[in-house]
Every structure is written in C-alpha cells, then in structure tokens.
Scaffold this motif. Structure first.
Motif, PDB file in Angstrom:
ATOM      1  N   THR A 185       0.826  -1.326  -0.017  1.00 48.43           N
ATOM      2  CA  THR A 185       0.028  -0.012  -0.055  1.00 48.43           C
ATOM      3  C   THR A 185       0.933   1.135  -0.229  1.00 48.43           C
ATOM      4  OG1 THR A 185      -1.746  -1.282   1.178  1.00 48.43           O
ATOM      5  CG2 THR A 185      -1.805   1.204   1.242  1.00 48.43           C
ATOM      6  N   ALA A 196      -5.492   4.612  -5.497  1.00 47.51           N
ATOM      7  CA  ALA A 196      -5.429   4.113  -4.222  1.00 47.51           C
ATOM      8  C   ALA A 196      -6.509   4.800  -3.338  1.00 47.51           C
ATOM      9  CB  ALA A 196      -3.987   4.109  -3.377  1.00 47.51           C
ATOM     10  N   VAL A 201      -8.257   3.843   0.293  1.00 44.39           N
ATOM     11  CA  VAL A 201      -7.110   3.743   0.990  1.00 44.39           C
ATOM     12  C   VAL A 201      -6.926   5.358   1.806  1.00 44.39           C
ATOM     13  CG1 VAL A 201      -4.597   3.658   0.869  1.00 44.39           C
ATOM     14  CG2 VAL A 201      -5.767   2.158  -0.211  1.00 44.39           C
TER      15      VAL A 201
END
Length: 326
Positions: A185, A196, A201
């Motif tokens: 990540t 993302a 995220v």
C-alpha cells in the motif's frame, strides 16, 4: 539448503569482520552498522513518495530520549533504547499533522523547518537537554557474559556485535513490513495515489504510518549511537549529516531494499579508506555533493542498477544468458 549456506556464511563474515582491524576501524564499523539502520529506515519513508530533511533530527530525538530516560530516570539502558525509538515514532505522529498538509517539495522544506525547530529547542534549554553542549556522561550499555564471550561495551568489537544483532533484527522487520500488504500500500500511495484513494485507502494515514515506523527505527539507531559515544549535542544531528544520508540513499538507489545499504557501505569505505588516507576528509561534503550530482546524471537508478545488470546477465546456473540460451 542454499539459503542456509548463505545465512551461515553471512553470520561467519559478521563475526570475523572486526578482527584484524585497528581500534579506529572497529569504531567506524560500529558507526557504519548504525548508519545502515538509519538509511534503511529512511527508505521506508520514501516508499510513500515523501523525502524528508528531518530524519537525522528524528534520530537525535531517539538519542536524547534514551539518554534522558537512562540518565535522569534510571531506566535500564536496553529498555531506554526501545523507549527512545517509541518517543521518536510518537513525535513523528505529532509532526505528521502539520507536515502532511504538504506534499513533495513543500514537505521537504517543512520537514527541514521542523527539524531545525527541534534542534533549536535542544540548544535553548539547558535543562534537560544540556543546551549547546548537549548531554554528557550517558550511561553505557551494561556488560554481560554469555559464557563463550564476555561483552565489554567499552570495546568497539563487543558493541559491534550487539548493535549488529539489533540492526539485523530491525532490518528484518523493515523488510517484512515492505513485503506485507501494508508495504504494498505504501508503494500504491506513491505511484497511484489517486487510484489508491478511490479504492478506499486513507493516503494521509498510510503516510503517517510510514513516517512513524521509519522514525521509530531511526530513533533506535540514535539511541544506539548515544550509549556508545556517551555524549550527544545538537550539532551531531545537523543538516550536514542529513545530506550524507540523502547521498547514501540516492547513490545506492531506493528501488530495492539493499540499494541504500549498498550506497552507505560504498561511500563509507570511500570516505574512511580513500579520502582519509589521501588527506581529503575535510572536503567530504564537496566530494559527496559531486558524487550525488554525477550519480543523478549518469546513474539515476543508483548502484543497485549495476548489481541488477550484473545478475541479469547470468543464467540461474551461473552461466551467461547467451550461452544458456544455446
């Protein structure tokens, strides 16, 4: 079986390395070991795309915290080293609130400003930081024996073995983090931040996490340094030292885990063996700056790209690819 042989060879080399060296060279080996942890922790932060100019000051936070915990509060030194790393990580979390309102160049400058504020606080307050003279008489690591070897931590060989074991464990943890979903990540936050974010995220949370983890390990490195040399001051963690860390990372390359380590080792050998023997040690900042510029121009992926090219030309059995293809 092959990995076991490589591991045993690495352990044997680690044990044998300091023997046959002079006292000063053994001390350099201790500093090199600590610097490897510093530059490796710095790379973890760069995985998210952020480059800091305050990482060495964060290392100093760990050094000051560990020194104060042991000297003022009587905390057992190994515990104070761990607390130094935790203190550095917690401070990084606090700094993340203003710093991660910025990105790129602005984060770089903001981190430098934050670091200088911390260093000015160390200089300004004699109690508890010792002012410009810093803290002296820091408690050493307590000696102990494991039966086959007596660890006397006033001797660089003993401290090298102890710090080497600590750094090896920390590097293993950093490597595991990078290979975990969290590490993947971090890469996504760097290279595909919009995608993302669209996937749910929390970019700021992951940048803060990388900053805190990197700072924690840098703090442990600073604590190891403080309890070895026995004295620290604000000038031990100034921007000149930060430039060296940047140079190690850029020259080594940050595309692989070993890149910054390779840069740190090669440039340390260059400085301590070549420049010092030739009497050019005072010109180290100038020479490092020239090396950084040349590396960016002619070897933008760092020394790690040279290693990759060497191994890419070899087949799995050790024969050149062209021959293997035949």
């Amino acid at each position: 079986m092959r990995n076991l042989i490589i591991l045993l060879a690495a352990v044997a080399a680690f044990i044998a390395l300091p023997h046959g060296l002079s006292f000063s060279q053994q001390e350099i080996l201790v500093f090199l070991t600590i610097n490897i942890l510093l530059v490796s922790s710095y790379r973890l932060l760069t995985l998210t795309g952020e480059w800091s100019l305050g990482h060495v000051v964060i290392m100093g936070v760990g050094a000051y915290a560990s020194a104060l915990f042991s000297k003022k509060l009587g905390v057992y030194v190994p515990v104070s080293i761990l607390l130094g790393g935790i203190t550095a990580a917690l401070l990084a979390v606090l700094l993340s609130f203003p710093l991660f309102r910025m990105k790129g160049f602005y984060f770089l400058i903001g981190s430098f400003a934050a670091g200088e504020i911390i260093r000015l606080l160390w200089k300004r307050f004699r109690d508890p930081f010792g002012g410009a003279k810093g803290i002296k008489g820091i408690d050493p690591m307590p000696d102990f024996s494991i039966g086959i070897y007596d660890f006397d931590f006033f001797e660089p060989v003993s401290y090298y073995y102890m710090s080497g074991a600590v750094v090896a464990f920390c590097l293993w943890v950093l490597w595991r983090i990078e290979k975990s979903p969290v590490g993947l990540t971090f890469h996504a936050v760097h290279w595909q931040d919009k995608l993302a974010e669209a996937s749910g995220v929390n970019l700021r949370a992951y940048r803060t996490l990388a900053f805190a983890i990197a700072s924690g390990f840098a703090g442990i490195g600073g604590a190891l340094l403080a309890h070895y040399i026995g004295t620290i001051n604000p000038n031990s963690f100034d921007v000149e030292v930060m430039v060296f860390v940047l140079t190690w990372a850029i020259v080594g390359g940050t595309g692989t885990f070993y890149g910054p380590i390779l840069g740190c080792v090669v440039l340390t050998v260059l400085n301590e063996i070549v420049l010092r023997e030739m009497g050019f040690e005072q010109m180290r900042p100038l020479i490092y700056g020239a090396i950084m510029i040349l590396s960016i121009l002619f070897m933008p992926k760092g020394l790690e790209s040279v290693v990759q090219k060497i191994f890419s030309r070899r087949a799995p059995d050790g024969a050149p690819k062209q021959e293997a293809a035949k």
